[in-house]
Design a protein around this motif. Structure first.
Motif, short mmCIF file in Angstrom:
data_model
loop_
_atom_site.label_atom_id
_atom_site.label_comp_id
_atom_site.label_asym_id
_atom_site.label_seq_id
_atom_site.Cartn_x
_atom_site.Cartn_y
_atom_site.Cartn_z
N ASP A 1 0.83 -1.21 0.00
CA ASP A 1 0.00 0.00 0.00
C ASP A 1 0.86 1.26 0.00
N SER A 2 1.94 1.22 0.81
CA SER A 2 2.80 2.40 0.88
C SER A 2 3.61 2.59 -0.40
N LEU A 3 3.81 1.51 -1.18
CA LEU A 3 4.57 1.58 -2.42
C LEU A 3 3.69 1.87 -3.64
N LYS A 4 2.40 2.00 -3.41
CA LYS A 4 1.48 2.21 -4.52
C LYS A 4 1.77 3.54 -5.20
N ARG A 5 1.81 3.51 -6.51
CA ARG A 5 2.13 4.72 -7.27
C ARG A 5 1.00 5.75 -7.12
N GLU A 6 1.41 6.98 -6.84
CA GLU A 6 0.44 8.06 -6.65
C GLU A 6 0.67 9.18 -7.67
N THR A 7 -0.28 10.07 -7.76
CA THR A 7 -0.15 11.24 -8.63
C THR A 7 0.86 12.21 -8.02
N PRO A 8 1.85 12.62 -8.78
CA PRO A 8 2.87 13.52 -8.22
C PRO A 8 2.28 14.86 -7.78
N ASP A 9 3.02 15.53 -6.91
CA ASP A 9 2.68 16.88 -6.48
C ASP A 9 3.19 17.84 -7.56
N GLU A 10 2.32 18.18 -8.51
CA GLU A 10 2.73 18.95 -9.68
C GLU A 10 3.31 20.31 -9.29
N GLU A 11 2.69 20.96 -8.33
CA GLU A 11 3.16 22.30 -7.95
C GLU A 11 4.58 22.25 -7.40
N LYS A 12 4.83 21.24 -6.56
CA LYS A 12 6.15 21.12 -5.96
C LYS A 12 7.20 20.75 -7.02
N LEU A 13 6.83 19.82 -7.91
CA LEU A 13 7.76 19.42 -8.97
C LEU A 13 8.08 20.61 -9.88
N ARG A 14 7.06 21.35 -10.26
CA ARG A 14 7.28 22.53 -11.10
C ARG A 14 8.25 23.50 -10.43
N SER A 15 8.03 23.72 -9.15
CA SER A 15 8.85 24.66 -8.41
C SER A 15 10.32 24.22 -8.42
N ILE A 16 10.56 22.92 -8.19
CA ILE A 16 11.94 22.40 -8.16
C ILE A 16 12.56 22.49 -9.55
N PHE A 17 11.81 22.04 -10.59
CA PHE A 17 12.34 22.05 -11.94
C PHE A 17 12.63 23.46 -12.43
N GLU A 18 11.78 24.40 -12.05
CA GLU A 18 12.01 25.79 -12.46
C GLU A 18 13.25 26.35 -11.77
N GLU A 19 13.41 26.02 -10.50
CA GLU A 19 14.59 26.47 -9.76
C GLU A 19 15.87 25.91 -10.39
N LEU A 20 15.79 24.65 -10.87
CA LEU A 20 16.95 24.00 -11.49
C LEU A 20 17.10 24.38 -12.96
#
Length: 927
Positions: A258-277
């Protein structure tokens, strides 16, 4: 059905980092993002292609593990973790959390053990499980439901290894015997000793005979000779090595699906990290996965990002889009549409008085030679710009352009542009020149930061803190034809076109100061900017191709391919599609069985890449024939059949693009097509050069520098022996051989000269003893003697190399003769591999960069002489150290005198610069 993926984080991170070590990804903050980008790309590939239902990423913990406690030398030989990786890991963990993927980490146990425990339990439950790692040790864990999933490398696809693949790889009977193999042969990467003197083949033989280490040690009486002595003398070492090589499957961690089940990513957080990088392409890839991926852009297309500001930029959040729109609508911005004759006349009266003018052209395409003008934008004051639409009708368009001819050709005003060469070529098609001093913001940034991006959207974001916006919002469905501005009305695009000119002016005002501060203003003003009109001139001249000669070559090569094909059929004993990698693999490995264990892809297809076939050349005659067939086919498709299709129908010539802001060394590159990469070493490649011909009534003239990099080495190192050899016009390779072998120069054999030549060029590229031995096909002892002999006779070369490295460590960069900087952030790395690469660059980059600068100076001077003296002959190609010309017969003597004199006088060194030259009816004859 459940599909579980368990990723070995550090194995993938290291692999990603080293895959990009020759071309690291550095963002505007100077941070090396190679490891992060490589890891995320790999993760994205897995998520998209394999669609796992469950996933987890395992990390090694900080501090020692049970293996370190049992054996302090475990992994002790490993180099320090590269600084870039150490700094990247926390960010990678943040990214994994943003993907909502569990991080698996257990104190005291390595990632291997965590994955081993979870994979084994999942396999028992019947869950299809993939362990993603390049590490061969994981083979011991493979079972009916558990597979190794080896990541991509270069052009190789993902490779899935099940029970049969592991058994075949190690030539063993069961996957558990991988542990016994490692226990006997050891593992240098982990510092597992194994049995001294026992390699892979001996280990395979022993395990095949005895089944396990335990059974082997119980029956050492059955062994004979040296192997008996080796095994019996190292019983405890063998047992201990097996213990170290055994991946644990009882780590204190529960398999919680259950803990390993694939989930929908946190788009806002990913965008923020990718933009920073600054991962713009990745943003598009991750959040626009439903769209067809864009074709890879050629370097000059990437450089043309400023043709509408943000036009090629990635998608942005609604907040950013609104911010950008608000900026354009802000009353502080005075952007005007100049769309009537009265407005044009009023505007011309003003702009003709301005000393600095920023300009940009909007066009119908990216090919400057065929693109038509849609509009022109101008700015002479920050936050103020003007857009002049150009009608589609050519005669009407010409009238508008002619009105602005005095603006473009005013030699008193400074013209500012982003990739202004493109604008020069486009305007040249309308009979207009850009004259006077020029300032190209793309080139200015390249001189300052050669390894970063130089597109306008990137520069505006970094220097002006702008949010970028995609103009697709305006184009809508027409966005597929992105570069044709004719699809938009002037009222739709004028603000964005104005912003291009405005942004370019703002960037100029910032970058100009940075050039001064960083001591590269002279390089920019005296070499890079004067080169722009030269390159525009060469590109507009184009190269003439003898299409009939290429047709004849195509016919000849096609016949030869058929002949080779028949020979291949005879050797194979059957007919098959030689162009099919699948069928080639089946013939080589199933039918002819040229090797016992052939590498396969994840789909079970044999790997028959050029690299693999080259390694099998000695196994069967058919392999070399297949390589010959592929070589001819590549020449046909890449050049012989392709070049005629690239001829501009209006000019009858091929017009390559010379890219000034691509290579970190300062060298020019060529694209669409790449004419600097036409093969010349073999006879088949030479056939292509034969098709490059001069204009009617002209001859082909080629001039190139003689051993320029060695001459620069002599100049920089001030080595007396090397300087003497060049001043006395000796054959430098023969002279080097004579000194190394301690014989007279006239006694040097062809073989000795060849070895000295390899040493001469290899050493200035920082070649190692191992590398030289491999290149010369000699043992390491002879290679070491060659290098020692070289430095004994050229002692100041060694001193120069050492000083280059020391200086780079102190400054963080090296410089060419003309003060071009190459930054080396890894020069002080505690990791020897990373540091070694930077050290080789510290030695070679000043030499290669100086050579690139010198020929640029020569090109500028030759061009000026041609213009000043009314020479009608044309410079048509630059290939690194070589310049090519189409020369009128009546100008032969004059052109040769100008070219050779200017090439040899481009820079005064302690040794003479020499240029060789040749004439002919085509490129091959002339060079």
């Amino acid at each position: 059905m459940d599909k579980l993926f368990l990723l070995d984080a550090y194995a993938l991170i290291y692999r990603a980092y080293y895959a990009l070590i020759k071309s690291p990804r550095i963002n505007s903050k100077g941070f090396n993002t190679s490891a992060i980008l490589g890891f995320v790309n790999t993760l994205e590939d897995v998520l998209k292609k394999e669609s796992p239902t469950h996933i987890g990423v395992a990390f090694d913990p900080s501090g020692p593990t049970f293996r370190h406690e049992a054996y302090k030398e475990y992994k002790a030989q490993r180099e320090e973790t590269p600084e870039a990786i150490r700094l990247s890991v926390p960010i990678i963990k943040d990214i994994i959390r943003a993907y909502k993927i569990p991080i698996l980490e257990v104190p005291g146990y390595e990632a291997d053990d965590v994955i081993g425990t979870l994979a084994t339990e999942a396999g028992k439950r019947g869950i299809t499980t993939y362990m993603m790692t390049p590490d061969k040790d994981y083979g011991q864990l493979v079972s009916e439901n558990v597979f190794m999933y080896r990541p991509k490398y270069g052009d190789k696809e993902f490779d899935i290894m099940g029970i049969e693949e592991v058994k075949a790889k190690f030539n063993i009977e069961s996957t558990s015997q991988v542990i016994d193999m490692l226990g006997l042969m050891g593992d240098s990467s982990d510092n597992i000793p194994g049995c001294p003197g026992v390699g892979e083949k001996t280990a395979q033989k022993l395990i095949s005979e005895f089944g396990s280490i335990e059974n082997l040690l119980e029956h050492t009486d059955q062994l004979k000779g040296a192997i008996k002595t080796k095994v019996e003398s190292n019983v405890e070492k063998i047992k201990f090595s097996k213990f170290l090589a055994t991946i644990k499957t009882d780590v204190p961690i529960e398999l919680d699906m259950d803990s390993l089940k694939r989930e929908t990513p946190d788009e806002e957080k990913l965008r923020s990290i990718f933009e920073e990088l600054e991962f713009r392409t990745l943003l598009e890839r991750v959040f626009k996965s439903d769209k067809k991926p864009a074709a890879k852009q050629a370097p000059e297309k990437q450089a043309l990002q400023g043709d509408l500001f943000g036009f090629f930029a990635d998608d942005n959040t609604e907040e950013q889009k609104n911010s950008s729109l608000k900026r354009l609508e802000d009353t502080d911005y005075d952007y005007q549409l100049i769309d009537t004759e009265d407005k044009i006349n009023d505007f011309l009266r003003i702009i003709l008085t301005k000393e600095i003018i920023s300009l940009d052209t909007e066009t119908t395409g990216t090919n400057a030679m065929s693109a038509e003008l849609v509009g022109m934008s101008f700015s002479y004051k920050e936050n103020q710009a003007f857009y002049v639409p150009v009608p589609q009708d050519r005669e009407e368009a010409q009238k508008i352009v002619d009105k602005f001819k005095p603006v473009f050709e005013n030699e008193k005003s400074i013209k500012v542009g982003q990739n202004i060469k493109y604008d020069m070529i486009v305007l040249g098609n309308y009979g207009v020149s850009i004259k006077g001093q020029m300032f190209d913001t793309m080139i200015a940034h390249y001189v300052l930061q050669p390894e970063l991006h130089h597109g306008m959207d990137y520069l505006a974001e970094v220097y002006l803190k702008y949010d970028t916006i995609k103009i697709e919002e305006l184009i809508g469905a027409k966005g597929k034809n992105q570069r044709n501005m004719r699809d938009l009305s002037p009222t739709d695009i004028y603000k964005y076109a104005c912003e291009d000119a405005d942004v370019t002016l703002k960037l100029k005002n910032i970058l100009e100061k940075e050039l001064e501060t960083n001591g590269v203003k002279e390089l920019f003003e005296e070499i890079e900017m004067p080169l722009v009109p030269v390159l525009a001139y060469i590109e507009r001249n184009g190269v003439r191709i003898d299409t009939e000669a290429l047709k004849e070559t195509s016919r000849h090569f096609t016949i030869r391919m058929r002949e080779i094909e028949e020979e291949i059929y005879k050797l194979a004993g059957m007919e098959f599609n030689v162009s099919s990698p699948k069928q080639v693999g089946e013939v080589l490995f199933d039918r002819l069985k040229i090797v016992e264990k052939a590498k396969k892809t994840k789909t079970g297809q044999y790997v028959t890449s050029e690299e693999v076939l080259e390694s099998l050349k000695g196994k069967h005659q058919i392999v070399e024939k297949i390589l010959d067939y592929r070589g001819l086919k590549k020449l046909l498709s890449t050049y012989i059949d392709a070049l005629p299709e690239l001829i501009n129908p209006k000019t009858g010539r091929i017009h390559t693009s010379f890219n000034q802001t691509v290579t970190a060394t300062g060298r020019l590159s060529s694209s669409n097509p790449n004419l600097q990469n036409i093969p010349v070493r073999d006879d088949d490649g030479k056939e292509i050069r034969k098709a490059f011909i001069p204009d009617d009534g002209c001859e082909f003239f080629s001039a190139d520098y003689s051993q320029i990099e060695l001459r620069i080495m002599a100049h920089l190192s001030e080595d007396d022996n090397m300087i003497e050899a060049f001043r006395e016009e000796q054959d430098i390779h023969a002279a080097t051989a004579a000194k190394i072998y301690k014989i007279n120069i006239d006694e040097v054999t062809r073989e000795q000269r060849s070895k000295a030549k390899t040493a001469n060029f290899g050493i200035i590229y920082g070649i190692s003893v191992f590398g030289l031995a491999e290149r010369l096909n000699v043992d390491r002892k002879e290679a070491k003697e060659l290098i020692d002999g070289y430095f004994e006779n050229y002692p100041k070369v060694k001193a120069y190399m050492d000083e280059s490295i020391r200086s780079a460590r102190d400054k963080g960069y090296i410089e060419t003769i003309f003060k071009r900087k190459r930054y080396l952030p890894d020069i002080n790395s505690r990791n020897a591999v990373v540091r070694g690469y930077a050290e080789r660059n510290a030695i070679n980059a000043p030499i290669q960069g100086s050579a690139a600068d010198i020929i640029k100076v020569a090109m500028i001077r030759i061009y000026k002489r041609f213009m000043d003296e009314g020479i009608k002959s044309k410079m048509i190609l630059q290939v690194h150290d070589e310049l090519n010309f189409s020369v009128l017969r009546e100008e032969k003597e004059k052109v040769q005198q100008i070219v050779i004199s200017e090439m040899e006088a481009a820079y005064k060194m302690k040794v003479p610069l020499l240029a060789d030259c040749g004439w002919g009816q085509n490129w091959l004859e002339a060079h």
